[in-house]
Design a protein around this motif. Structure first.
Motif, PDB file in Angstrom:
ATOM      1  N   TYR A  15      -5.617  33.303  52.033  1.00 54.64           N
ATOM      2  CA  TYR A  15      -5.077  34.659  51.277  1.00 54.64           C
ATOM      3  C   TYR A  15      -5.148  34.268  49.777  1.00 54.64           C
ATOM      4  CZ  TYR A  15      -1.767  37.754  49.454  1.00 54.64           C
ATOM      5  OH  TYR A  15      -1.064  38.682  48.726  1.00 54.64           O
ATOM      6  N   ASP A  16      -4.699  32.900  49.311  1.00 54.13           N
ATOM      7  CA  ASP A  16      -4.505  32.707  48.014  1.00 54.13           C
ATOM      8  C   ASP A  16      -5.845  32.522  47.067  1.00 54.13           C
ATOM      9  OD1 ASP A  16      -1.895  32.337  48.058  1.00 54.13           O
ATOM     10  OD2 ASP A  16      -1.563  30.059  48.195  1.00 54.13           O
ATOM     11  N   LYS A  17      -6.909  32.171  48.180  1.00 50.67           N
ATOM     12  CA  LYS A  17      -8.354  32.205  47.250  1.00 50.67           C
ATOM     13  C   LYS A  17      -8.534  33.673  46.589  1.00 50.67           C
ATOM     14  CE  LYS A  17     -10.892  30.670  50.737  1.00 50.67           C
ATOM     15  NZ  LYS A  17     -11.950  30.190  51.685  1.00 50.67           N
ATOM     16  N   GLU A  18      -8.034  34.749  47.354  1.00 46.08           N
ATOM     17  CA  GLU A  18      -8.248  36.017  46.813  1.00 46.08           C
ATOM     18  C   GLU A  18      -7.595  36.047  45.468  1.00 46.08           C
ATOM     19  OE1 GLU A  18      -8.384  39.465  49.474  1.00 46.08           O
ATOM     20  OE2 GLU A  18      -9.052  38.143  51.043  1.00 46.08           O
ATOM     21  N   ILE A  19      -6.250  35.500  45.467  1.00 44.28           N
ATOM     22  CA  ILE A  19      -5.388  35.746  44.568  1.00 44.28           C
ATOM     23  C   ILE A  19      -6.023  34.949  43.354  1.00 44.28           C
ATOM     24  CG2 ILE A  19      -3.204  35.232  43.391  1.00 44.28           C
ATOM     25  CD1 ILE A  19      -2.889  37.284  45.230  1.00 44.28           C
ATOM     26  N   PRO A  62      -0.932  24.594  49.145  1.00 46.94           N
ATOM     27  CA  PRO A  62      -1.028  23.572  48.380  1.00 46.94           C
ATOM     28  C   PRO A  62      -2.561  23.595  47.546  1.00 46.94           C
ATOM     29  CG  PRO A  62      -0.426  22.823  50.546  1.00 46.94           C
ATOM     30  CD  PRO A  62      -0.691  24.318  50.447  1.00 46.94           C
ATOM     31  N   GLU A  63      -3.389  24.069  47.867  1.00 45.89           N
ATOM     32  CA  GLU A  63      -4.808  24.428  47.002  1.00 45.89           C
ATOM     33  C   GLU A  63      -4.524  25.018  46.003  1.00 45.89           C
ATOM     34  OE1 GLU A  63      -5.757  23.733  51.396  1.00 45.89           O
ATOM     35  OE2 GLU A  63      -4.365  24.869  50.236  1.00 45.89           O
ATOM     36  N   PHE A  64      -3.699  26.240  46.040  1.00 48.37           N
ATOM     37  CA  PHE A  64      -3.496  27.064  44.937  1.00 48.37           C
ATOM     38  C   PHE A  64      -2.539  26.340  43.883  1.00 48.37           C
ATOM     39  CE2 PHE A  64      -1.325  31.552  43.730  1.00 48.37           C
ATOM     40  CZ  PHE A  64      -1.958  31.474  42.268  1.00 48.37           C
ATOM     41  N   THR A 110      -4.682  23.786  41.788  1.00 48.84           N
ATOM     42  CA  THR A 110      -5.502  24.354  40.826  1.00 48.84           C
ATOM     43  C   THR A 110      -5.103  24.662  39.851  1.00 48.84           C
ATOM     44  OG1 THR A 110      -6.920  25.546  42.917  1.00 48.84           O
ATOM     45  CG2 THR A 110      -7.304  26.217  40.864  1.00 48.84           C
ATOM     46  N   TYR A 111      -3.837  25.325  39.694  1.00 47.12           N
ATOM     47  CA  TYR A 111      -3.200  25.567  38.777  1.00 47.12           C
ATOM     48  C   TYR A 111      -2.047  24.828  38.403  1.00 47.12           C
ATOM     49  CZ  TYR A 111      -5.532  30.029  38.410  1.00 47.12           C
ATOM     50  OH  TYR A 111      -6.699  30.909  38.026  1.00 47.12           O
ATOM     51  N   LYS A 112      -2.217  23.433  38.514  1.00 51.48           N
ATOM     52  CA  LYS A 112      -1.083  22.309  38.318  1.00 51.48           C
ATOM     53  C   LYS A 112      -0.439  22.616  37.232  1.00 51.48           C
ATOM     54  CE  LYS A 112      -0.277  17.314  38.980  1.00 51.48           C
ATOM     55  NZ  LYS A 112      -0.860  16.095  39.084  1.00 51.48           N
ATOM     56  N   MET A 113       0.976  22.724  37.193  1.00 47.09           N
ATOM     57  CA  MET A 113       2.014  22.763  36.101  1.00 47.09           C
ATOM     58  C   MET A 113       1.448  24.009  35.270  1.00 47.09           C
ATOM     59  SD  MET A 113       4.102  20.662  36.729  1.00 47.09           S
ATOM     60  CE  MET A 113       4.068  19.318  38.129  1.00 47.09           C
ATOM     61  N   ARG A 114       0.803  24.834  35.872  1.00 47.36           N
ATOM     62  CA  ARG A 114       0.670  26.183  34.949  1.00 47.36           C
ATOM     63  C   ARG A 114       1.011  27.354  35.731  1.00 47.36           C
ATOM     64  NH1 ARG A 114      -2.556  26.843  30.762  1.00 47.36           N
ATOM     65  NH2 ARG A 114      -3.272  24.773  29.622  1.00 47.36           N
ATOM     66  N   ILE A 115       1.899  27.162  36.931  1.00 52.69           N
ATOM     67  CA  ILE A 115       2.549  28.092  37.661  1.00 52.69           C
ATOM     68  C   ILE A 115       4.105  27.950  37.570  1.00 52.69           C
ATOM     69  CG2 ILE A 115       2.936  29.073  39.848  1.00 52.69           C
ATOM     70  CD1 ILE A 115       0.516  27.934  40.864  1.00 52.69           C
ATOM     71  N   HIS A 140      11.442  26.859  36.950  1.00 55.10           N
ATOM     72  CA  HIS A 140      10.841  25.555  37.135  1.00 55.10           C
ATOM     73  C   HIS A 140       9.259  25.695  37.416  1.00 55.10           C
ATOM     74  CE1 HIS A 140      10.138  26.428  41.734  1.00 55.10           C
ATOM     75  NE2 HIS A 140      11.370  27.075  41.527  1.00 55.10           N
ATOM     76  N   PHE A 141       8.359  24.531  37.127  1.00 53.37           N
ATOM     77  CA  PHE A 141       7.152  24.461  37.601  1.00 53.37           C
ATOM     78  C   PHE A 141       7.028  24.544  38.920  1.00 53.37           C
ATOM     79  CE2 PHE A 141       6.407  22.936  33.134  1.00 53.37           C
ATOM     80  CZ  PHE A 141       5.625  23.741  32.459  1.00 53.37           C
ATOM     81  N   VAL A 142       6.033  25.107  39.675  1.00 55.36           N
ATOM     82  CA  VAL A 142       5.716  25.225  41.093  1.00 55.36           C
ATOM     83  C   VAL A 142       5.045  23.885  41.638  1.00 55.36           C
ATOM     84  CG1 VAL A 142       4.893  26.485  43.043  1.00 55.36           C
ATOM     85  CG2 VAL A 142       5.879  27.735  41.236  1.00 55.36           C
ATOM     86  N   ASP A 143       5.355  23.185  42.513  1.00 48.16           N
ATOM     87  CA  ASP A 143       4.815  22.209  43.007  1.00 48.16           C
ATOM     88  C   ASP A 143       4.609  22.792  44.745  1.00 48.16           C
ATOM     89  OD1 ASP A 143       7.134  21.870  44.427  1.00 48.16           O
ATOM     90  OD2 ASP A 143       7.531  19.696  43.490  1.00 48.16           O
ATOM     91  N   GLU A 144       4.070  21.470  45.473  1.00 45.40           N
ATOM     92  CA  GLU A 144       4.088  22.011  46.529  1.00 45.40           C
ATOM     93  C   GLU A 144       5.163  22.355  47.958  1.00 45.40           C
ATOM     94  OE1 GLU A 144       0.805  19.449  48.397  1.00 45.40           O
ATOM     95  OE2 GLU A 144      -0.232  19.429  46.521  1.00 45.40           O
ATOM     96  N   GLY A 145       6.418  21.962  47.194  1.00 50.23           N
ATOM     97  CA  GLY A 145       7.688  21.940  48.069  1.00 50.23           C
ATOM     98  C   GLY A 145       8.188  23.327  47.777  1.00 50.23           C
ATOM     99  N   LEU A 146       9.414  23.506  48.431  1.00 47.80           N
ATOM    100  CA  LEU A 146      10.030  24.796  48.443  1.00 47.80           C
ATOM    101  C   LEU A 146      11.047  24.697  47.204  1.00 47.80           C
ATOM    102  CD1 LEU A 146      10.753  27.838  49.331  1.00 47.80           C
ATOM    103  CD2 LEU A 146      12.496  26.493  50.850  1.00 47.80           C
ATOM    104  N   ASP A 147      10.799  25.559  45.931  1.00 49.24           N
ATOM    105  CA  ASP A 147      11.846  25.519  44.949  1.00 49.24           C
ATOM    106  C   ASP A 147      12.073  24.054  44.538  1.00 49.24           C
ATOM    107  OD1 ASP A 147      11.839  28.341  44.854  1.00 49.24           O
ATOM    108  OD2 ASP A 147      13.581  28.270  46.566  1.00 49.24           O
ATOM    109  N   SER A 148      11.029  23.129  44.538  1.00 51.04           N
ATOM    110  CA  SER A 148      11.318  21.570  44.282  1.00 51.04           C
ATOM    111  C   SER A 148      10.482  21.167  43.110  1.00 51.04           C
ATOM    112  CB  SER A 148      10.833  21.029  45.596  1.00 51.04           C
ATOM    113  OG  SER A 148       9.514  21.052  45.928  1.00 51.04           O
TER     114      SER A 148
END
Length: 203
Positions: free
Chosen positions: A67-71, A98-100, A103-108, A141-149
């Motif tokens: 799904y995220d690839k389309e985003i 995690p791939e998304f 890809t946008y590390k510390m930019r989400i 917060h910046f988004v990482d691979e966890g939930l609101d973490s």
């Protein structure tokens, strides 16, 4: 120049607060490029159109990176790239793969209606009331691979009254969200956010 993409699923009130702030304060370093919704009925789509921002609905049964690839494809079509972009989640009701995130590390960025790390996930306002806390609030917060973490950028506190309901507390937290989120976008555009491990230093 920071090219901004905003992901929504509903009314888009935080999206609206960001777009209003950029318009009223003439923040030349941030250019809103695209608003993407996971739901075709999202009220925020009409609001984005009123600002003259292109919109796109990505609504299907795919999951995770499929799904995220389309985003990501839509974001990059509108020049919101990992090198120059910022992605803001504004009431976006899907977990990112995690791939998304990589890809946008510390930019989400995401905004959450509690003082993280307390009460992550859904229904944070109800959790705060049920737990009996005296102070809650909101966190960007910046988004990482966890939930609101991910690393916390900034927070605003809200006093919990003895007679608060879910609705009254949610409304007061939302008022602070509408102040905090645009402020954090501005800090990002000014390159004033330095991430050191879990800590975000505002320079």
């Amino acid at each position: 120049m920071i090219n901004l993409g905003i992901l929504i699923s509903g009314r888009g009130s935080n999206m609206e607060s960001i777009l209003n702030f950029l318009k009223e304060n003439a923040i030349a370093d941030v250019c809103p490029k695209i608003v993407i919704s996971s739901k075709p009925e999202a009220e925020g789509l009409k609001k984005a159109t009123k600002f003259g921002i292109p919109t796109k609905v990505v609504s299907n049964n795919l999951k995770g990176w499929d799904y995220d690839k389309e985003i990501v494809n839509v974001l990059q079509k509108y020049e919101v790239n990992p090198e120059n972009g910022l992605v803001c989640l504004a009431g976006y009701m899907r977990l990112l793969s995690p791939e998304f995130v990589r890809t946008y590390k510390m930019r989400i960025m995401n905004i959450h209606p509690s003082l993280l790390p307390s009460f992550p996930g859904l229904n944070s306002q109800k959790k705060a009331l049920d737990y009996g806390v005296k102070v809650t609030g909101c966190s960007v917060h910046f988004v990482d691979e966890g939930l609101d973490s991910g690393p916390i950028i900034a927070q605003k506190h809200v006093i919990v009254s003895d007679n608060d309901t879910y609705e009254t507390l949610s409304d007061r937290i939302l008022e602070q969200e509408h102040i905090l989120y645009p402020y954090c976008v501005k800090l990002f555009s000014e390159r004033r956010l330095l991430v050191e491990g879990r800590k975000v230093v505002i320079t």
